[in-house]
Design a protein around this motif. Structure first.
Motif, PDB file in Angstrom:
ATOM      1  N   LYS A 240      18.135  78.801  15.085  1.00  0.00           N
ATOM      2  CA  LYS A 240      17.845  78.984  16.507  1.00  0.00           C
ATOM      3  C   LYS A 240      16.642  79.910  16.681  1.00  0.00           C
ATOM      4  O   LYS A 240      15.784  79.688  17.524  1.00  0.00           O
ATOM      5  CB  LYS A 240      19.062  79.556  17.215  1.00  0.00           C
ATOM      6  N   ARG A 241      16.572  80.967  15.871  1.00  0.00           N
ATOM      7  CA  ARG A 241      15.445  81.897  15.947  1.00  0.00           C
ATOM      8  C   ARG A 241      14.152  81.221  15.496  1.00  0.00           C
ATOM      9  O   ARG A 241      13.085  81.461  16.050  1.00  0.00           O
ATOM     10  CB  ARG A 241      15.736  83.118  15.078  1.00  0.00           C
ATOM     11  N   ALA A 242      14.247  80.347  14.499  1.00  0.00           N
ATOM     12  CA  ALA A 242      13.053  79.693  13.962  1.00  0.00           C
ATOM     13  C   ALA A 242      12.521  78.606  14.892  1.00  0.00           C
ATOM     14  O   ALA A 242      11.315  78.377  14.949  1.00  0.00           O
ATOM     15  CB  ALA A 242      13.356  79.084  12.601  1.00  0.00           C
TER      16      ALA A 242
ATOM     17  N   VAL B 241      12.699  78.879  26.607  1.00  0.00           N
ATOM     18  CA  VAL B 241      12.163  80.165  26.158  1.00  0.00           C
ATOM     19  C   VAL B 241      10.644  80.102  26.083  1.00  0.00           C
ATOM     20  O   VAL B 241       9.959  81.035  26.465  1.00  0.00           O
ATOM     21  CB  VAL B 241      12.769  80.544  24.781  1.00  0.00           C
ATOM     22  N   GLN B 242      10.094  78.972  25.650  1.00  0.00           N
ATOM     23  CA  GLN B 242       8.640  78.843  25.551  1.00  0.00           C
ATOM     24  C   GLN B 242       7.999  78.895  26.929  1.00  0.00           C
ATOM     25  O   GLN B 242       6.948  79.486  27.113  1.00  0.00           O
ATOM     26  CB  GLN B 242       8.278  77.536  24.853  1.00  0.00           C
ATOM     27  N   ALA B 243       8.627  78.285  27.923  1.00  0.00           N
ATOM     28  CA  ALA B 243       8.085  78.304  29.268  1.00  0.00           C
ATOM     29  C   ALA B 243       8.124  79.717  29.840  1.00  0.00           C
ATOM     30  O   ALA B 243       7.208  80.146  30.536  1.00  0.00           O
ATOM     31  CB  ALA B 243       8.861  77.349  30.168  1.00  0.00           C
ATOM     32  N   ALA B 244       9.181  80.455  29.555  1.00  0.00           N
ATOM     33  CA  ALA B 244       9.307  81.819  30.061  1.00  0.00           C
ATOM     34  C   ALA B 244       8.265  82.727  29.424  1.00  0.00           C
ATOM     35  O   ALA B 244       7.767  83.653  30.060  1.00  0.00           O
ATOM     36  CB  ALA B 244      10.703  82.347  29.799  1.00  0.00           C
TER      37      ALA B 244
ATOM     38  N   ASP C 199      27.703  79.946  10.872  1.00  0.00           N
ATOM     39  CA  ASP C 199      27.200  80.515  12.117  1.00  0.00           C
ATOM     40  C   ASP C 199      25.922  81.311  11.873  1.00  0.00           C
ATOM     41  O   ASP C 199      25.029  81.355  12.714  1.00  0.00           O
ATOM     42  CB  ASP C 199      28.255  81.368  12.823  1.00  0.00           C
ATOM     43  N   GLN C 200      25.786  81.922  10.693  1.00  0.00           N
ATOM     44  CA  GLN C 200      24.555  82.653  10.374  1.00  0.00           C
ATOM     45  C   GLN C 200      23.379  81.691  10.255  1.00  0.00           C
ATOM     46  O   GLN C 200      22.276  81.991  10.698  1.00  0.00           O
ATOM     47  CB  GLN C 200      24.741  83.450   9.075  1.00  0.00           C
ATOM     48  N   THR C 201      23.608  80.522   9.670  1.00  0.00           N
ATOM     49  CA  THR C 201      22.557  79.513   9.575  1.00  0.00           C
ATOM     50  C   THR C 201      22.142  79.062  10.967  1.00  0.00           C
ATOM     51  O   THR C 201      20.955  78.858  11.240  1.00  0.00           O
ATOM     52  CB  THR C 201      23.045  78.308   8.747  1.00  0.00           C
ATOM     53  N   PHE C 202      23.127  78.919  11.868  1.00  0.00           N
ATOM     54  CA  PHE C 202      22.815  78.548  13.251  1.00  0.00           C
ATOM     55  C   PHE C 202      21.872  79.563  13.879  1.00  0.00           C
ATOM     56  O   PHE C 202      20.873  79.200  14.501  1.00  0.00           O
ATOM     57  CB  PHE C 202      24.104  78.441  14.068  1.00  0.00           C
ATOM     58  N   TYR C 203      22.172  80.859  13.702  1.00  0.00           N
ATOM     59  CA  TYR C 203      21.318  81.894  14.287  1.00  0.00           C
ATOM     60  C   TYR C 203      19.911  81.853  13.692  1.00  0.00           C
ATOM     61  O   TYR C 203      18.912  82.017  14.400  1.00  0.00           O
ATOM     62  CB  TYR C 203      21.924  83.280  14.084  1.00  0.00           C
TER      63      TYR C 203
END
Length: 151
Positions: A96-98, A104-107, A89-93
């Protein structure tokens, strides 16, 4: 007599040769060690000596993040979804952050377009609030002067 050792009759005398006191390695071990050094120098790696590399491409990372997010929307837990994807789950985070999603880019890009209009609006509100604060301070100041008898 000074050159003779002080031995009594009960102590046995044992003479050791230098070859008997040294331990020797078996020739097979030396050969294996020499082969390992030769492989290392040549750049070869054996499956036993180096751990398995788990590098994922950017597309694989994006696919796994999307798969986990889909499973989360379906009601699965993060730990279960990440375990099924083969990552922690840490790798997922971290992934996801990277790699931010397109929403999110549109916002982020939308406020940049209206940045000047937002700045003008904030400055107008700032002026209004400063005026209200000044009015409040004037009324408090006059009330205090009356109490103290200075006015």
């Amino acid at each position: 007599m000074a050159d003779e050792p002080n031995l009594d009759a009960s102590t046995p005398t044992v003479e050791a040769t230098p070859t008997e006191t040294r331990k020797r390695r078996s020739p097979a071990k030396r050969k294996d060690a020499a082969e390992a050094v030769a492989k290392k120098a040549a750049g070869e790696t054996s499956a036993v000596s180096s751990p398995k590399s788990r590098r994922h491409t950017e597309s694989e990372k994006a696919e796994k993040v999307a798969e986990i997010e889909r499973r989360l929307r379906e009601g699965s837990t993060l730990k279960a979804a990440a375990k099924d994807a083969g990552i922690s789950d840490q790798t997922f985070y971290q992934w996801k952050r990277a790699t931010p999603s397109s929403g999110v880019q549109a916002a982020v890009s939308a406020p940049e377009k209206d940045g000047l209009a937002d700045l003008v609006e904030l400055e107008a509100e700032n002026v209004r609030l400063r005026g209200l604060l000044a009015e409040k301070l004037r009324t408090e100041n006059t009330a205090l002067r009356k109490k103290l008898g200075l006015a």
